[in-house]
Design a protein around this motif. Structure first.
Motif, PDB file in Angstrom:
ATOM      1  N   GLN A  84       0.844  -1.188   0.000  1.00  0.00           N
ATOM      2  CA  GLN A  84       0.000   0.000   0.000  1.00  0.00           C
ATOM      3  C   GLN A  84       0.881   1.240   0.000  1.00  0.00           C
ATOM      4  OE1 GLN A  84      -2.482  -0.494   3.477  1.00  0.00           O
ATOM      5  NE2 GLN A  84      -4.053  -1.591   2.313  1.00  0.00           N
ATOM      6  N   MET A  85       0.540   2.191  -0.873  1.00  0.00           N
ATOM      7  CA  MET A  85       1.297   3.445  -0.954  1.00  0.00           C
ATOM      8  C   MET A  85       0.323   4.613  -0.960  1.00  0.00           C
ATOM      9  SD  MET A  85       4.640   2.906  -3.333  1.00  0.00           S
ATOM     10  CE  MET A  85       3.785   2.595  -4.866  1.00  0.00           C
ATOM     11  N   GLN A  86       0.738   5.674  -0.299  1.00  0.00           N
ATOM     12  CA  GLN A  86      -0.039   6.908  -0.281  1.00  0.00           C
ATOM     13  C   GLN A  86       0.838   8.039  -0.788  1.00  0.00           C
ATOM     14  OE1 GLN A  86      -1.355   7.327   3.775  1.00  0.00           O
ATOM     15  NE2 GLN A  86      -3.160   6.022   3.465  1.00  0.00           N
ATOM     16  N   GLY A  87       0.349   8.760  -1.785  1.00  0.00           N
ATOM     17  CA  GLY A  87       1.115   9.867  -2.348  1.00  0.00           C
ATOM     18  C   GLY A  87       1.535   9.607  -3.780  1.00  0.00           C
ATOM     19  N   ARG A  88       1.987  10.662  -4.449  1.00  0.00           N
ATOM     20  CA  ARG A  88       2.441  10.553  -5.835  1.00  0.00           C
ATOM     21  C   ARG A  88       3.837   9.952  -5.864  1.00  0.00           C
ATOM     22  NH1 ARG A  88       5.073  13.353  -9.752  1.00  0.00           N
ATOM     23  NH2 ARG A  88       5.731  14.985  -8.296  1.00  0.00           N
ATOM     24  N   VAL A  89       4.013   8.962  -6.735  1.00  0.00           N
ATOM     25  CA  VAL A  89       5.245   8.179  -6.768  1.00  0.00           C
ATOM     26  C   VAL A  89       6.039   8.475  -8.037  1.00  0.00           C
ATOM     27  CG1 VAL A  89       6.236   5.855  -6.718  1.00  0.00           C
ATOM     28  CG2 VAL A  89       4.119   6.344  -5.472  1.00  0.00           C
ATOM     29  N   ALA A  90       7.349   8.642  -7.879  1.00  0.00           N
ATOM     30  CA  ALA A  90       8.275   8.698  -9.007  1.00  0.00           C
ATOM     31  C   ALA A  90       9.310   7.603  -8.788  1.00  0.00           C
ATOM     32  CB  ALA A  90       8.954  10.051  -9.097  1.00  0.00           C
ATOM     33  N   ALA A  91       9.513   6.765  -9.803  1.00  0.00           N
ATOM     34  CA  ALA A  91      10.418   5.622  -9.656  1.00  0.00           C
ATOM     35  C   ALA A  91      11.444   5.627 -10.780  1.00  0.00           C
ATOM     36  CB  ALA A  91       9.636   4.313  -9.663  1.00  0.00           C
ATOM     37  N   LEU A  92      12.681   5.369 -10.414  1.00  0.00           N
ATOM     38  CA  LEU A  92      13.770   5.219 -11.375  1.00  0.00           C
ATOM     39  C   LEU A  92      14.360   3.840 -11.143  1.00  0.00           C
ATOM     40  CD1 LEU A  92      15.368   6.778 -13.556  1.00  0.00           C
ATOM     41  CD2 LEU A  92      16.988   7.415 -11.781  1.00  0.00           C
ATOM     42  N   LEU A  93      13.894   2.879 -11.948  1.00  0.00           N
ATOM     43  CA  LEU A  93      14.308   1.492 -11.734  1.00  0.00           C
ATOM     44  C   LEU A  93      15.342   1.090 -12.779  1.00  0.00           C
ATOM     45  CD1 LEU A  93      10.869  -0.093 -10.805  1.00  0.00           C
ATOM     46  CD2 LEU A  93      12.555   0.974  -9.324  1.00  0.00           C
ATOM     47  N   GLU A  94      14.998   0.150 -13.640  1.00  0.00           N
ATOM     48  CA  GLU A  94      15.973  -0.342 -14.604  1.00  0.00           C
ATOM     49  C   GLU A  94      16.346   0.761 -15.588  1.00  0.00           C
ATOM     50  OE1 GLU A  94      14.335  -3.771 -16.421  1.00  0.00           O
ATOM     51  OE2 GLU A  94      14.155  -4.893 -14.550  1.00  0.00           O
ATOM     52  N   LEU A  95      17.598   0.729 -16.018  1.00  0.00           N
ATOM     53  CA  LEU A  95      18.139   1.757 -16.894  1.00  0.00           C
ATOM     54  C   LEU A  95      17.299   1.908 -18.160  1.00  0.00           C
ATOM     55  CD1 LEU A  95      20.423   3.727 -17.579  1.00  0.00           C
ATOM     56  CD2 LEU A  95      21.661   1.815 -18.588  1.00  0.00           C
ATOM     57  N   GLY A 113       6.759  11.697 -18.802  1.00  0.00           N
ATOM     58  CA  GLY A 113       6.042  12.646 -17.957  1.00  0.00           C
ATOM     59  C   GLY A 113       4.561  12.341 -17.878  1.00  0.00           C
ATOM     60  N   GLN A 114       3.975  11.939 -19.003  1.00  0.00           N
ATOM     61  CA  GLN A 114       2.553  11.576 -19.005  1.00  0.00           C
ATOM     62  C   GLN A 114       2.302  10.346 -18.139  1.00  0.00           C
ATOM     63  OE1 GLN A 114       2.140  11.395 -23.342  1.00  0.00           O
ATOM     64  NE2 GLN A 114       0.744  13.150 -23.265  1.00  0.00           N
ATOM     65  N   LEU A 115       3.218   9.377 -18.186  1.00  0.00           N
ATOM     66  CA  LEU A 115       3.069   8.184 -17.348  1.00  0.00           C
ATOM     67  C   LEU A 115       3.162   8.540 -15.861  1.00  0.00           C
ATOM     68  CD1 LEU A 115       5.193   5.576 -19.352  1.00  0.00           C
ATOM     69  CD2 LEU A 115       2.709   5.613 -19.085  1.00  0.00           C
ATOM     70  N   LEU A 116       3.910   9.595 -15.541  1.00  0.00           N
ATOM     71  CA  LEU A 116       4.013  10.043 -14.157  1.00  0.00           C
ATOM     72  C   LEU A 116       2.821  10.894 -13.727  1.00  0.00           C
ATOM     73  CD1 LEU A 116       7.810  10.970 -14.056  1.00  0.00           C
ATOM     74  CD2 LEU A 116       6.703   9.157 -12.745  1.00  0.00           C
ATOM     75  N   GLY A 117       1.909  11.179 -14.685  1.00  0.00           N
ATOM     76  CA  GLY A 117       0.711  11.939 -14.349  1.00  0.00           C
ATOM     77  C   GLY A 117       0.805  13.418 -14.639  1.00  0.00           C
ATOM     78  N   TYR A 118       1.885  13.860 -15.335  1.00  0.00           N
ATOM     79  CA  TYR A 118       1.998  15.271 -15.682  1.00  0.00           C
ATOM     80  C   TYR A 118       1.036  15.583 -16.826  1.00  0.00           C
ATOM     81  CZ  TYR A 118       6.607  14.858 -13.369  1.00  0.00           C
ATOM     82  OH  TYR A 118       7.639  14.621 -12.484  1.00  0.00           O
ATOM     83  N   SER A 119       0.449  16.760 -16.796  1.00  0.00           N
ATOM     84  CA  SER A 119      -0.361  17.219 -17.925  1.00  0.00           C
ATOM     85  C   SER A 119       0.570  17.756 -19.009  1.00  0.00           C
ATOM     86  CB  SER A 119      -1.323  18.315 -17.480  1.00  0.00           C
ATOM     87  OG  SER A 119      -0.602  19.481 -17.091  1.00  0.00           O
ATOM     88  N   MET A 120       0.040  17.922 -20.233  1.00  0.00           N
ATOM     89  CA  MET A 120       0.874  18.452 -21.316  1.00  0.00           C
ATOM     90  C   MET A 120       1.331  19.866 -21.010  1.00  0.00           C
ATOM     91  SD  MET A 120       1.654  16.287 -23.572  1.00  0.00           S
ATOM     92  CE  MET A 120       2.390  17.477 -24.683  1.00  0.00           C
ATOM     93  N   GLU A 121       0.479  20.632 -20.326  1.00  0.00           N
ATOM     94  CA  GLU A 121       0.868  21.987 -19.952  1.00  0.00           C
ATOM     95  C   GLU A 121       2.048  21.951 -18.967  1.00  0.00           C
ATOM     96  OE1 GLU A 121      -3.054  21.916 -21.607  1.00  0.00           O
ATOM     97  OE2 GLU A 121      -2.224  20.830 -19.884  1.00  0.00           O
ATOM     98  N   ILE A 163       9.232  17.383 -10.858  1.00  0.00           N
ATOM     99  CA  ILE A 163       8.354  17.860  -9.792  1.00  0.00           C
ATOM    100  C   ILE A 163       8.632  17.006  -8.567  1.00  0.00           C
ATOM    101  CG2 ILE A 163       5.958  18.105  -9.010  1.00  0.00           C
ATOM    102  CD1 ILE A 163       5.126  18.540 -11.873  1.00  0.00           C
ATOM    103  N   ARG A 164       8.739  17.642  -7.407  1.00  0.00           N
ATOM    104  CA  ARG A 164       9.046  16.876  -6.196  1.00  0.00           C
ATOM    105  C   ARG A 164       7.943  15.871  -5.923  1.00  0.00           C
ATOM    106  NH1 ARG A 164       7.949  16.491  -0.890  1.00  0.00           N
ATOM    107  NH2 ARG A 164       6.435  18.192  -0.925  1.00  0.00           N
ATOM    108  N   PRO A 165       8.273  14.554  -5.914  1.00  0.00           N
ATOM    109  CA  PRO A 165       7.259  13.535  -5.646  1.00  0.00           C
ATOM    110  C   PRO A 165       7.053  13.336  -4.149  1.00  0.00           C
ATOM    111  CG  PRO A 165       9.344  12.477  -6.121  1.00  0.00           C
ATOM    112  CD  PRO A 165       9.588  13.962  -6.237  1.00  0.00           C
ATOM    113  N   ASP A 166       5.912  12.748  -3.788  1.00  0.00           N
ATOM    114  CA  ASP A 166       5.704  12.379  -2.388  1.00  0.00           C
ATOM    115  C   ASP A 166       6.597  11.199  -2.017  1.00  0.00           C
ATOM    116  OD1 ASP A 166       3.627  14.283  -1.945  1.00  0.00           O
ATOM    117  OD2 ASP A 166       2.267  12.999  -3.071  1.00  0.00           O
ATOM    118  N   ILE A 167       6.771  10.284  -2.988  1.00  0.00           N
ATOM    119  CA  ILE A 167       7.616   9.099  -2.788  1.00  0.00           C
ATOM    120  C   ILE A 167       8.577   8.988  -3.960  1.00  0.00           C
ATOM    121  CG2 ILE A 167       7.667   6.575  -2.547  1.00  0.00           C
ATOM    122  CD1 ILE A 167       4.786   6.729  -1.498  1.00  0.00           C
TER     123      ILE A 167
END
Length: 408
Positions: A84-95, A113-121, A163-167
């Motif tokens: 279970q996770m709470q907050g917006r997540v940014a992950a840097l896994l495999e190269l 960026g779109q996969l991370l939930g960023y809008s086009m703007e 953008i600073r993620p929660d996680i």
């Protein structure tokens, strides 16, 4: 602020004797006995990362670290338990994971960026900052297939942290590439930590784990072997690296509350260890730059063909400031008889900054304890450095500079 809760998580893969058995099970033909065996990669993993906390995950290759991160980020589902996770997540896994080799870096940055939930703007607004942080120049408009591994990391990290993620979850990817960008990346991670980002870091870099993380978790053969203070966990991990030998590993709580790790076969052990000043008096407090001697008394409990003594000076975070051994100085002892006593005197000026330091020691047969670990002792000695006679300065080292100034 984000949090992570891992409850009774396990991951197993089905193992079939051959592809035909797999096919028969797939089409659903009945059988009195199971046609496959389960190979467990991880079992019964439980831990919580609180909001704003930084936790490091360590372990040898094959321990299950990457599999655990994939389950936490949702790219793989656990066989048992839940995450279970709470907050917006940014992950840097495999190269370069998720990058299309035929698209340009800019196009991949937009898609990531779109996969991370960023809008086009948001992506359009952030793109100049992403380009500036990645520092890959004109390659931003070149296909990713022409990128070096370091360039892929630069772009991936820049997008994930625009953008600073929660996680923030970071795997070993940052170990690839140049030292300059590694320093730059960890500085951004430190800034985000101060602002409340929850961090989960997988790394073999002892310094990174101990300097950034509040806690560390050791995975060993798919189970959670230890969790706690980063220095204590890293010391235990270091001892486990030599676990193929007939050695014991024990941890004890010292009078200061720290956990001391002692490992080895006990064929040779330290009988006493202390610091002395120029008059031969035992001391526990040292002035910056003061000439001192580290005296170590060793007992050989059986015949040892070759004996090497090593030591390291560690700062309060457990990071080694300086270390060497008698293999590197060409002072190995050969044919040490059982019952022998050896005195090692190491004299040096205490060119250290004010603070608390510790000594770790090693008795082995080569320049590494991975071959014959007679005794490895962390926190073998703790001492303090005070600044009585030098100008004020900051840091863990007294370098005593000469500064020349010329006005023209």
């Amino acid at each position: 602020m984000g949090s992570i809760t891992v409850s009774n998580v396990g991951k197993a893969y089905k193992h079939y004797p051959n592809k035909w058995v797999r096919f028969v099970e797939w089409i659903g033909l009945p059988s009195a006995e199971p046609r496959h065996k389960l190979k467990w990669i991880l079992q019964d993993i439980n831990f919580t990362v609180s909001p704003g906390e930084a936790v490091g995950i360590i372990g040898m290759n094959g321990a299950g670290k990457s599999t655990l991160l994939k389950m936490i980020t949702g790219t793989t589902q656990p066989s048992t338990g839940s995450v279970q996770m709470q907050g917006r997540v940014a992950a840097l896994l495999e190269l370069g994971m998720g990058f299309h080799p035929d698209f340009t870096g800019r196009q991949n940055a937009v898609m990531a960026g779109q996969l991370l939930g960023y809008s086009m703007e948001e992506i359009s607004r952030l793109m100049p900052e992403i380009e500036a942080f990645a520092e890959i120049g004109e390659y931003i408009d070149q296909p990713v297939r022409v990128y070096s591994s370091g360039m892929q990391v630069r772009l991936a990290f820049s997008v994930a942290t625009a953008i600073r993620p929660d996680i923030l979850i970071v795997d070993e990817a940052l170990s690839v590439g140049d030292v300059y960008f590694q320093h730059k990346s960890f500085e951004r991670i430190r800034q985000y930590r101060k602002q409340g980002t929850t961090l989960l870091l997988v790394s073999h870099d002892k310094s990174a784990i101990q300097s950034i993380c509040d806690r560390a978790i050791l995975l060993d053969a798919g189970v959670l072997a230890m969790a706690g203070d980063p220095e204590a966990v890293m010391d235990f991990y270091n001892a486990k690296l030599a676990d193929h030998q007939n050695q014991t590993v024990k941890q004890e709580v010292t009078a200061t509350g720290k956990i001391q790790t002692i490992s080895g076969t006990a064929e040779a052990t330290i009988a006493d260890i202390f610091l002395i000043d120029e008059e031969g008096r035992r001391i526990e407090v040292v002035d910056v730059g003061q000439p001192i001697t580290l005296r170590v008394l060793v007992t050989a409990h059986c015949y040892i063909e070759r004996l090497i003594f090593g030591y390291g000076i560690k700062d309060r975070l457990g990071q080694v400031v300086y270390g060497t051994n008698t293999d590197l100085t060409n002072q190995a002892l050969d044919n040490v008889e059982a019952g022998s006593s050896i005195c090692f005197d190491i004299s040096f000026p205490a060119n250290l900054g004010a603070g608390d330091f510790s000594i770790q020691t090693a008795l082995c047969s080569t320049d590494t304890h991975l071959v014959n670990n007679y005794e490895w002792r962390d926190l073998a000695l703790v001492f303090s450095v005070v600044n009585i006679s030098k100008p004020n300065f900051v840091g863990v080292a007294w370098i005593d500079p000469i500064i020349r100034i010329v006005r023209t």
